[in-house]
Enzyme design. Structure first.
Site, mmCIF file in Angstrom:
data_model
loop_
_atom_site.group_PDB
_atom_site.id
_atom_site.type_symbol
_atom_site.label_atom_id
_atom_site.label_comp_id
_atom_site.label_asym_id
_atom_site.label_seq_id
_atom_site.Cartn_x
_atom_site.Cartn_y
_atom_site.Cartn_z
ATOM 1 C CG HIS A 205 -0.251 0.250 2.513
ATOM 2 N ND1 HIS A 205 0.338 -0.771 3.229
ATOM 3 C CD2 HIS A 205 -0.023 1.368 3.233
ATOM 4 C CE1 HIS A 205 0.885 -0.290 4.323
ATOM 5 N NE2 HIS A 205 0.681 1.015 4.357
HETATM 6 C C1 UD1 Z 1 -2.177 5.618 5.748
HETATM 7 C C2 UD1 Z 1 -0.853 6.181 6.243
HETATM 8 C C3 UD1 Z 1 0.242 5.150 6.048
HETATM 9 C C4 UD1 Z 1 -0.134 3.846 6.709
HETATM 10 C C5 UD1 Z 1 -1.485 3.367 6.221
HETATM 11 C C6 UD1 Z 1 -1.893 2.170 7.003
HETATM 12 C C7 UD1 Z 1 -0.591 8.623 5.960
HETATM 13 C C8 UD1 Z 1 0.152 9.679 5.224
HETATM 14 N N1 UD1 Z 1 -0.451 7.367 5.490
HETATM 15 O O1 UD1 Z 1 -2.055 5.375 4.354
HETATM 16 O O2 UD1 Z 1 1.432 5.617 6.662
HETATM 17 O O3 UD1 Z 1 0.849 2.889 6.408
HETATM 18 O O4 UD1 Z 1 -2.460 4.409 6.425
HETATM 19 O O5 UD1 Z 1 -2.861 1.414 6.373
HETATM 20 O O6 UD1 Z 1 -1.244 8.898 6.936
HETATM 21 N N2 UD1 Z 1 -9.439 4.485 2.103
HETATM 22 C C9 UD1 Z 1 -10.652 3.860 2.177
HETATM 23 N N3 UD1 Z 1 -11.080 3.467 3.416
HETATM 24 C C10 UD1 Z 1 -10.387 3.670 4.539
HETATM 25 C C11 UD1 Z 1 -9.154 4.306 4.437
HETATM 26 C C12 UD1 Z 1 -8.682 4.705 3.204
HETATM 27 O O7 UD1 Z 1 -11.340 3.651 1.193
HETATM 28 O O8 UD1 Z 1 -10.829 3.286 5.632
HETATM 29 C C13 UD1 Z 1 -8.953 4.924 0.757
HETATM 30 C C14 UD1 Z 1 -9.443 6.302 0.400
HETATM 31 O O9 UD1 Z 1 -9.645 6.341 -0.962
HETATM 32 C C15 UD1 Z 1 -8.265 7.182 0.743
HETATM 33 C C16 UD1 Z 1 -7.073 6.266 0.420
HETATM 34 O O10 UD1 Z 1 -7.531 4.964 0.762
HETATM 35 O O11 UD1 Z 1 -8.254 8.355 0.005
HETATM 36 C C17 UD1 Z 1 -5.838 6.599 1.201
HETATM 37 O O12 UD1 Z 1 -6.110 6.673 2.592
HETATM 38 P P1 UD1 Z 1 -5.150 7.524 3.587
HETATM 39 O O13 UD1 Z 1 -5.617 7.338 4.982
HETATM 40 O O14 UD1 Z 1 -4.992 8.915 3.105
HETATM 41 O O15 UD1 Z 1 -3.742 6.848 3.389
HETATM 42 P P2 UD1 Z 1 -3.329 5.319 3.411
HETATM 43 O O16 UD1 Z 1 -2.810 4.938 2.083
HETATM 44 O O17 UD1 Z 1 -4.406 4.504 4.033
HETATM 45 N N1 UDP Z 2 -3.456 -5.923 8.953
HETATM 46 C C1 UDP Z 2 -4.731 -6.459 9.091
HETATM 47 N N2 UDP Z 2 -5.386 -6.872 7.951
HETATM 48 C C2 UDP Z 2 -4.846 -6.777 6.706
HETATM 49 C C3 UDP Z 2 -3.550 -6.209 6.579
HETATM 50 C C4 UDP Z 2 -2.898 -5.788 7.724
HETATM 51 O O1 UDP Z 2 -5.238 -6.582 10.204
HETATM 52 O O2 UDP Z 2 -5.492 -7.163 5.735
HETATM 53 C C5 UDP Z 2 -2.746 -5.454 10.150
HETATM 54 C C6 UDP Z 2 -1.312 -5.937 10.287
HETATM 55 O O3 UDP Z 2 -1.233 -7.206 10.881
HETATM 56 C C7 UDP Z 2 -0.709 -4.873 11.178
HETATM 57 C C8 UDP Z 2 -1.385 -3.622 10.668
HETATM 58 O O4 UDP Z 2 -2.604 -4.045 10.054
HETATM 59 O O5 UDP Z 2 -1.073 -5.092 12.538
HETATM 60 C C9 UDP Z 2 -0.473 -2.949 9.663
HETATM 61 O O6 UDP Z 2 -1.148 -1.982 8.984
HETATM 62 P P1 UDP Z 2 -0.669 -1.402 7.578
HETATM 63 O O7 UDP Z 2 0.215 -2.381 6.892
HETATM 64 O O8 UDP Z 2 -1.888 -0.944 6.902
HETATM 65 O O9 UDP Z 2 0.131 -0.092 8.027
HETATM 66 P P2 UDP Z 2 1.665 0.244 8.313
HETATM 67 O O10 UDP Z 2 2.119 -0.628 9.420
HETATM 68 O O11 UDP Z 2 2.418 0.041 7.043
HETATM 69 O O12 UDP Z 2 1.626 1.680 8.680
#
Ligand code: UD1
Ligand code: UDP
Length: 362
Positions: A205
């Site tokens: 991601h």
């Molecule tokens: C965010 C964090 C990243 C983290 C990740 C964990 C920032 C800058 N990035 O990235 O560090 O590793 O979360 O998963 O804060 N969306 C949905 N549903 C949700 C959440 C997101 O549909 O519940 C979609 C939306 O289109 C949104 C896009 O994902 O615009 C990105 O979401 P965002 O929270 O901005 O960043 P992540 O890529 O999730």
């Molecule tokens: N995780 C989860 N379901 C998934 C993928 C990840 O529960 O389908 C959990 C994972 O085990 C960890 C956390 O989400 O505890 C990590 O989140 P993510 O990789 O989105 O974020 P990051 O750690 O890169 O910020």
């Protein structure tokens, strides 16, 4: 003292699951939780509160953001209102996401003492949004809770004082330890008709990997190789799912019979999938740590990591998108010649306990 912890994303929630329990040991502490709503989908947020039986957040913001800047502004305004009414003595922010940065700035502007959970980590790669969030947050943090030795060194190099820095271990591992029985009871392998060690697990991601068509095509090349060797389970993050649709690449994945695509998994199912996988391939931060704790081989498709102990001590290997190196590493895993590894110090399930011990003495 009143403590307000702020979470916003999937990994934030997973890092604070023991906070209510540990805070209740201290009569002097009143602990409240604010959810910024950065992650809002059921399978990116609510699922963790329900399956881990967490107390619902005391404050929930409703943000309506189409850009990063409006996301930050919305979150800051929402937290400001909560701080005005709740009047916390201390705020705790978690990790390195936009909610972390927004909350840290509000604490600073409103003269609230700030603690940062998982502080000091550095990838030294300023093209990552998270690195900027980490650096700015730590520059205004008063109390640093650190997961690994490299964090202590980075903060010391940034002239933080030893009395501000607490190497407490990893609260994400606390969750793994606390829910171990529930993790082992997950029916996910049965549901997917998979046998232990007969599959690999993938997540992707990071914007640097998934936001461009070229990036996604590289991931698909890796998937094509891996699925010639083994079945691959790939729960897709919403960011990645949206990008695959935007670049019209669904058909490159759907035809692959050895690929099991699924929505983001719940925590217990996902941990069970890690536990029984032959190896994991990811660009996640937290999953590098969870695989290290489980001693499951992890291939991280990134040029760097802010969690270097997972490579030096743990089961993680950094490979970026070098297909030859990926193939060589996967062959080591198949032939049982992958490196030996260990669990980093203090990743023992008691980090949250240590944090509240520190907080109770402030
Ligand atoms: C965010 C964090 C990243 C983290 C990740 C964990 C920032 C800058 N990035 O990235 O560090 O590793 O979360 O998963 O804060 N969306 C949905 N549903 C949700 C959440 C997101 O549909 O519940 C979609 C939306 O289109 C949104 C896009 O994902 O615009 C990105 O979401 P965002 O929270 O901005 O960043 P992540 O890529 O999730
Ligand atoms: N995780 C989860 N379901 C998934 C993928 C990840 O529960 O389908 C959990 C994972 O085990 C960890 C956390 O989400 O505890 C990590 O989140 P993510 O990789 O989105 O974020 P990051 O750690 O890169 O910020």
């Amino acid at each position: 003292q009143k403590i307000l912890t702020v979470v916003g994303t999937r990994p934030n929630i997973i890092k604070i699951t023991r906070f209510t329990h540990e805070s209740q040991k201290y009569l002097s502490i009143e602990h409240s939780l604010l959810h910024t709503g950065q992650h809002y989908s059921q399978n990116m947020s609510d699922v963790f509160f329900s399956e881990l039986q967490l107390k619902q957040p005391d404050f929930v913001l409703k943000i309506n953001a189409s850009t990063v800047v409006s996301q930050l502004v919305n979150i800051m305004q929402g937290i400001e209102q909560t701080v005005q009414s709740y009047k916390p003595d201390l705020m705790i922010v978690v990790g390195d996401v936009n909610s972390t940065l927004a909350a840290a700035l509000v604490a600073n502007k409103m003269n609230i003492r700030l603690a940062h959970l998982e502080s000091g980590l550095r990838s030294f790669d300023r093209s990552m949004p998270e690195e900027i969030n980490r650096i700015i947050t730590d520059s205004i943090t008063d109390i640093f809770f650190v997961t690994e030795q490299s964090g202590v060194e980075n903060l010391t190099n940034e002239n933080k004082l030893p009395e501000q820095i607490f190497l407490v271990g990893n609260t994400m591992i606390d969750t793994l330890v606390a829910y171990d029985e529930h993790i082992k009871a997950s029916p996910i392998l049965h549901n997917l008709q998979l046998k232990p060690a007969s599959y690999a697990l993938m997540t992707m991601h990071r914007p640097g990997n998934v936001d461009t068509k070229e990036g996604l095509l590289k991931i698909i090349e890796v998937i094509d190789y891996l699925t010639q060797r083994i079945r691959l389970v790939f729960p897709i993050h919403p960011r990645t799912f949206n990008k695959i649709k935007e670049f019209d690449l669904q058909n490159k994945l759907s035809a692959n019979k050895n690929l099991i695509l699924m929505d983001p998994a719940g925590y217990l199912d996902f941990q069970n999938l890690i536990l029984h996988s032959l190896f994991v391939i990811t660009d996640s931060g937290g999953i590098q740590e969870e695989t290290t704790f489980r001693q499951i081989p992890c291939i991280t498709l990134r040029p760097n990591t802010e969690r270097p102990c997972t490579v030096s001590i743990g089961s993680n290997t950094l490979l970026n998108f070098d297909l030859d190196k990926i193939k060589a590493t996967v062959e080591q895993i198949f032939s049982n010649t992958y490196k030996t590894c260990a669990i980093p110090p203090l990743w023992d399930g008691k980090a949250t306990e240590r944090i509240f011990e520190v907080l109770s003495k402030l």
